[in-house]
Design a protein around this motif. Structure first.
Motif, mmCIF file in Angstrom:
data_model
loop_
_atom_site.group_PDB
_atom_site.id
_atom_site.type_symbol
_atom_site.label_atom_id
_atom_site.label_comp_id
_atom_site.label_asym_id
_atom_site.label_seq_id
_atom_site.Cartn_x
_atom_site.Cartn_y
_atom_site.Cartn_z
ATOM 1 N N ALA A 1 -3.231 1.326 5.722
ATOM 2 C CA ALA A 1 -3.751 1.996 4.535
ATOM 3 C C ALA A 1 -4.938 1.252 3.938
ATOM 4 N N ASP B 1 -2.572 -4.576 0.891
ATOM 5 C CA ASP B 1 -3.032 -3.800 2.042
ATOM 6 C C ASP B 1 -2.909 -4.609 3.328
ATOM 7 N N LEU C 1 -7.120 5.549 -2.586
ATOM 8 C CA LEU C 1 -6.128 6.050 -3.535
ATOM 9 C C LEU C 1 -6.567 5.735 -4.965
ATOM 10 N N HIS D 1 -9.220 8.135 -6.006
ATOM 11 C CA HIS D 1 -8.619 9.429 -6.331
ATOM 12 C C HIS D 1 -8.002 9.409 -7.730
ATOM 13 N N SER E 1 -6.117 1.193 0.264
ATOM 14 C CA SER E 1 -5.732 1.648 -1.071
ATOM 15 C C SER E 1 -6.913 1.891 -1.989
ATOM 16 N N SER F 1 0.817 -1.210 0.000
ATOM 17 C CA SER F 1 0.000 0.000 0.000
ATOM 18 C C SER F 1 0.854 1.264 0.000
ATOM 19 N N VAL F 2 1.931 1.286 0.783
ATOM 20 C CA VAL F 2 2.778 2.476 0.813
ATOM 21 C C VAL F 2 3.460 2.692 -0.536
ATOM 22 N N SER G 1 1.860 6.859 -7.388
ATOM 23 C CA SER G 1 0.578 7.482 -7.733
ATOM 24 C C SER G 1 0.666 8.441 -8.915
ATOM 25 N N ASP G 2 1.763 9.182 -9.045
ATOM 26 C CA ASP G 2 1.871 10.124 -10.169
ATOM 27 C C ASP G 2 1.890 9.366 -11.496
ATOM 28 N N HIS H 1 1.498 4.955 -2.964
ATOM 29 C CA HIS H 1 1.693 6.404 -2.865
ATOM 30 C C HIS H 1 2.900 6.836 -3.696
ATOM 31 N N VAL H 2 3.947 6.037 -3.662
ATOM 32 C CA VAL H 2 5.152 6.349 -4.437
ATOM 33 C C VAL H 2 4.831 6.335 -5.931
#
Length: 286
Positions: free
Chosen positions: A93, A82, A98, A101, A95, A52-53, A59-60, A56-57
C-alpha cells in the motif's frame, strides 16, 4: 504494526502513566480514530498509529474527524506504517493516496532524525490548519537506525493526572456534528485551511533545497527514502553536490509556488520517490 506498538506501550507504560499520558490499544483502527476525534473536543494532542491496511479500516472516522477539524490548541497526527515491498504486509500500500482522498496533509520523514523531529512539527501544522496530519513511516526506515539528537521531554499540563470536565452544553455543535448543511460549510473552508498549512510549512522549512543555487541542466525533486537512494546513486557516480535538489518533507499538498520556482531554473526535472509516482503527477501538472 499493532504488535510492535503494544510492546512499545508496555515498555513505556510506567513512564507514560507517571506523567498522565493516556496510551492504549484499541479493539480496531476505526475505534482508535473515534477516540482521537473525541479528544479534539478539548485542547489535547492525540496520535493514532497503525499499518497501511488499518488506514482503510479507519478511513470513515478519519474523513469525519479531519473535516470537523483538529483543536487549534491540540492537534492530531495519524501514523501510517507502509511496507512498499510487502516484506511483512499483505499489500504494497501507498497510504499517501488514501490521505489525499481524505484531504489529510502528508509528512514523510527521510531519516531517523526526521522520524523524531517531524512529530512536533506535525502537531504544529495540525494546530495551525485544524487538519489531521498523515505521517508516513515505511518498513525500511522503521527497521533502520542511526544516531539522533534529542532534547528534553515536554509533558502535557492537561492529562490523566490533571483531568477536566467536558461540559456537553457548551460544545460547538455547528463545528463538530457534521450533518447537512454543516458539512457543506466545513467543506468550503478547506482552501483556507490548506493555505494556512502551506504558510506554516514554509516558515518551518519543511521542504529543503540543497546543491548549487545557479541555473542547471538537471534538477531533482525527492521525498522519503527516495531522497537517500538519490544521494547514494549520485555519490556512486561521482556526482555528489553537483545538482540542485528539492527534498519534500510535505508531499501533500505540494507547494505550487516553491515547485514552480525550483523548476524554473533547471532544464530537466527528475522526480525520485519510493513506491508509486504520487508527487510526480502533480509536479508535472504544475
Amino acid at each position: 504494526d499493532s504488535i510492535r506498538a503494544s510492546f512499545g506501550l508496555s515498555y513505556l507504560r510506567d513512564l507514560l502513566k507517571s506523567h498522565g499520558v493516556c496510551a492504549r490499544m484499541a479493539n480496531n483502527e476505526a475505534i482508535s480514530v473515534a477516540m482521537i476525534n473525541g479528544s479534539q473536543m478539548l485542547p489535547l494532542r492525540a496520535m493514532s498509529v497503525f499499518k497501511s491496511v488499518g488506514g482503510h479500516v479507519a478511513s470513515d472516522a478519519l474523513a469525519l474527524g479531519n473535516l470537523s477539524g483538529a483543536n487549534p490548541e491540540g492537534g492530531v497526527v495519524i501514523v501510517f506504517g507502509d511496507d512498499p515491498w510487502s516484506e511483512s504486509t499483505q499489500v504494497p500500500a501507498d497510504s499517501r493516496y488514501l490521505c489525499q482522498h481524505l484531504r489529510m496533509p502528508v509528512l514523510e520523514p527521510a531519516t531517523s532524525q526526521e522520524v523524531k523531529d517531524f512529530v512536533p512539527l506535525a502537531f504544529r501544522l495540525s494546530q495551525v490548519s485544524s487538519l489531521y496530519i498523515g505521517y508516513i513511516l515505511t518498513t525500511t526506515l522503521a527497521d533502520g537506525g542511526g544516531t539522533i539528537k534529542v532534547g528534553p521531554n515536554y509533558w502535557p499540563t492537561q492529562s490523566m493526572k490533571n483531568p477536566v470536565q467536558l461540559h456537553t452544553d457548551t460544545l460547538d455543535l455547528e463545528g463538530t456534528v457534521l450533518l447537512p448543511p454543516r458539512t457543506g460549510k466545513k467543506e468550503v473552508q478547506m482552501p483556507q485551511r490548506f493555505a494556512a498549512l502551506l504558510d506554516e510549512a514554509r516558515r518551518l522549512g519543511v521542504n529543503q533545497v540543497t546543491g548549487p543555487t545557479e541555473s542547471a541542466k538537471v534538477g531533482f525533486v525527492s521525498c522519503g527514502l527516495g531522497h537517500h537512494y538519490l544521494l547514494a546513486a549520485l555519490a556512486d557516480l561521482g556526482l555528489a553536490d553537483r545538482f540542485p535538489i528539492l527534498k519534500l518533507g510535505l508531499c501533500y499538498p505540494l507547494d505550487d509556488k516553491q515547485i514552480a520556482e525550483f523548476a524554473s531554473r533547471v532544464e530537466h526535472l527528475i522526480v525520485v520517490e519510493e513506491r508509486r509516482g504520487f508527487v510526480e503527477q502533480p509536479i508535472a501538472e504544475i
